[in-house]
Enzyme design. Structure first.
Site, PDB file in Angstrom:
ATOM      1  N   GLY A   1      73.640  29.702  33.380  1.00 23.84           N
ATOM      2  CA  GLY A   1      73.125  28.938  32.238  1.00 23.84           C
ATOM      3  C   GLY A   1      74.074  27.834  31.791  1.00 23.84           C
ATOM      4  N   LYS A   2      75.239  27.754  32.437  1.00 21.76           N
ATOM      5  CA  LYS A   2      76.256  26.788  31.984  1.00 21.76           C
ATOM      6  C   LYS A   2      75.793  25.336  32.148  1.00 21.76           C
ATOM      7  CE  LYS A   2      80.457  29.408  33.032  1.00 21.76           C
ATOM      8  NZ  LYS A   2      81.509  29.479  34.033  1.00 21.76           N
ATOM      9  N   THR A   3      75.111  25.047  33.252  1.00 18.72           N
ATOM     10  CA  THR A   3      74.674  23.667  33.501  1.00 18.72           C
ATOM     11  C   THR A   3      73.764  23.185  32.373  1.00 18.72           C
ATOM     12  OG1 THR A   3      74.717  24.158  35.855  1.00 18.72           O
ATOM     13  CG2 THR A   3      73.562  22.153  35.195  1.00 18.72           C
ATOM     14  N   LEU A   4      72.739  23.953  32.079  1.00  9.94           N
ATOM     15  CA  LEU A   4      71.798  23.515  31.044  1.00  9.94           C
ATOM     16  C   LEU A   4      72.430  23.562  29.662  1.00  9.94           C
ATOM     17  CD1 LEU A   4      68.377  24.954  32.253  1.00  9.94           C
ATOM     18  CD2 LEU A   4      69.205  22.601  32.348  1.00  9.94           C
TER      19      LEU A   4
ATOM     20  N   GLY B   1      68.166  20.884  44.280  1.00  6.02           N
ATOM     21  CA  GLY B   1      67.425  22.128  44.532  1.00  6.02           C
ATOM     22  C   GLY B   1      65.990  22.151  44.070  1.00  6.02           C
TER      23      GLY B   1
ATOM     24  N   ASP C   1      71.219  30.254  36.576  1.00  3.56           N
ATOM     25  CA  ASP C   1      72.117  31.338  37.001  1.00  3.56           C
ATOM     26  C   ASP C   1      72.964  31.737  35.788  1.00  3.56           C
ATOM     27  OD1 ASP C   1      73.644  33.010  38.610  1.00  3.56           O
ATOM     28  OD2 ASP C   1      74.823  31.400  39.480  1.00  3.56           O
TER      29      ASP C   1
ATOM     30  N   GLU D   1      63.938  22.969  36.788  1.00  2.40           N
ATOM     31  CA  GLU D   1      65.142  23.513  37.451  1.00  2.40           C
ATOM     32  C   GLU D   1      64.714  24.487  38.542  1.00  2.40           C
ATOM     33  OE1 GLU D   1      68.041  23.355  38.236  1.00  2.40           O
ATOM     34  OE2 GLU D   1      69.517  23.423  36.639  1.00  2.40           O
TER      35      GLU D   1
ATOM     36  N   LYS E   1      68.375  34.402  36.957  1.00  2.35           N
ATOM     37  CA  LYS E   1      69.158  35.618  37.208  1.00  2.35           C
ATOM     38  C   LYS E   1      69.683  36.129  35.873  1.00  2.35           C
ATOM     39  CE  LYS E   1      71.020  34.202  41.701  1.00  2.35           C
ATOM     40  NZ  LYS E   1      72.251  33.658  42.306  1.00  2.35           N
TER      41      LYS E   1
HETATM   42  P1  5GP Z   1      74.131  27.668  36.354  1.00  4.11           P
HETATM   43  O1  5GP Z   1      74.821  26.531  35.661  1.00  4.11           O
HETATM   44  O2  5GP Z   1      72.899  28.171  35.645  1.00  4.11           O
HETATM   45  O3  5GP Z   1      75.089  28.784  36.684  1.00  4.11           O
HETATM   46  O4  5GP Z   1      73.760  27.131  37.792  1.00  4.11           O
HETATM   47  C1  5GP Z   1      72.619  26.490  38.118  1.00  4.11           C
HETATM   48  C2  5GP Z   1      72.742  25.883  39.511  1.00  4.11           C
HETATM   49  O5  5GP Z   1      73.573  26.660  40.409  1.00  4.11           O
HETATM   50  C3  5GP Z   1      71.385  25.834  40.164  1.00  4.11           C
HETATM   51  O6  5GP Z   1      70.675  24.665  39.800  1.00  4.11           O
HETATM   52  C4  5GP Z   1      71.719  25.908  41.642  1.00  4.11           C
HETATM   53  O7  5GP Z   1      71.975  24.621  42.127  1.00  4.11           O
HETATM   54  C5  5GP Z   1      73.003  26.720  41.706  1.00  4.11           C
HETATM   55  N1  5GP Z   1      72.700  28.134  42.046  1.00  4.11           N
HETATM   56  C6  5GP Z   1      72.801  29.195  41.217  1.00  4.11           C
HETATM   57  N2  5GP Z   1      72.439  30.347  41.846  1.00  4.11           N
HETATM   58  C7  5GP Z   1      72.095  29.990  43.117  1.00  4.11           C
HETATM   59  C8  5GP Z   1      71.624  30.753  44.251  1.00  4.11           C
HETATM   60  O8  5GP Z   1      71.434  31.983  44.260  1.00  4.11           O
HETATM   61  N3  5GP Z   1      71.372  30.038  45.374  1.00  4.11           N
HETATM   62  C9  5GP Z   1      71.553  28.694  45.463  1.00  4.11           C
HETATM   63  N4  5GP Z   1      71.268  28.117  46.628  1.00  4.11           N
HETATM   64  N5  5GP Z   1      71.991  27.949  44.407  1.00  4.11           N
HETATM   65  C10 5GP Z   1      72.258  28.600  43.242  1.00  4.11           C
END
Ligand code: 5GP
Length: 180
Positions: A108-111, A48, A106, A102, A134
């Site tokens: 935050g779990k990935t980071l 992304g 979203d 990044e 978000k």
């Molecule tokens: P987290 O671990 O912070 O929940 O997720 C991060 C990853 O989820 C982002 O790098 C992205 O790839 C995916 N992601 C989260 N929200 C969205 C969204 O609204 N749209 C898209 N296309 N990908 C998202």
């Protein structure tokens, strides 16, 4: 910009190309200012973030390096937690000034899982640049040092972000509409 349809879903414009480009330039200006003579190493998390990383990097005027990695996530056999491995991370981070790029934070779990792995290599500093955040979706608190936009908890596409493979090519960012 008119609404768009990707696969079965409808999206409407949320951030224009001009708004995004202006913000990317502002972030680059701050980094140029903060990292003079530090030769930062950017780590762009694919897929992304490729477009954000490319535009950001073009605005940098300081010495800087960039690499691209992919995170593969799987459930551990014994642990209930998430295990994340970084594919393509061959740089030595010891004593480097590292900035993660990044597309969106979203939950935050990935980071939250990935950052400790990087800290383990003892970088001189470790900061995060994210185009989108978000706040309402936060499960793991992540400090974003260089943030583009805080957005509502709705699915977005465009500017590198996809819906099931489509939409990465869009110059703008679009938000899922409520219509079926
Ligand atoms: P987290 O671990 O912070 O929940 O997720 C991060 C990853 O989820 C982002 O790098 C992205 O790839 C995916 N992601 C989260 N929200 C969205 C969204 O609204 N749209 C898209 N296309 N990908 C998202």
């Amino acid at each position: 910009m008119p609404p768009i349809k990707l696969h079965d879903k409808h999206f409407e414009i949320y951030l224009s190309e001009a708004e995004i480009q202006q913000k990317v330039k502002e972030i680059a200006d701050k980094i140029n200012n903060d990292y003079q003579d530090l030769n930062p190493l950017f780590i762009s998390i694919l897929n992304g973030s490729f477009m954000f990383a490319a535009d950001l990097f073009k605005h940098l005027t300081i010495d800087s390096e960039i690499c691209f990695i992919k995170l593969a996530s799987y459930k551990g056999m014994k642990s209930s937690g998430h295990i994340i491995t970084a594919i393509g991370l061959d740089q030595d981070l010891y004593n480097r000034n590292v900035i993660i790029i990044e597309d969106i934070v979203d939950t935050g779990k990935t980071l939250d899982v990935f950052l400790p792995k990087l800290h383990h290599q003892q970088p001189a500093s470790l900061k995060i640049a994210a185009l989108l955040h978000k706040p309402e979706a936060t499960e793991k608190q992540i400090t974003i040092d260089y943030l583009g936009f805080s957005i509502p908890n709705k699915f977005v596409v465009g500017y590198g972000l996809d819906y099931d493979g489509l939409g990465r090519n869009l110059k703008e960012i679009y938000q899922l509409t409520d219509e079926a």
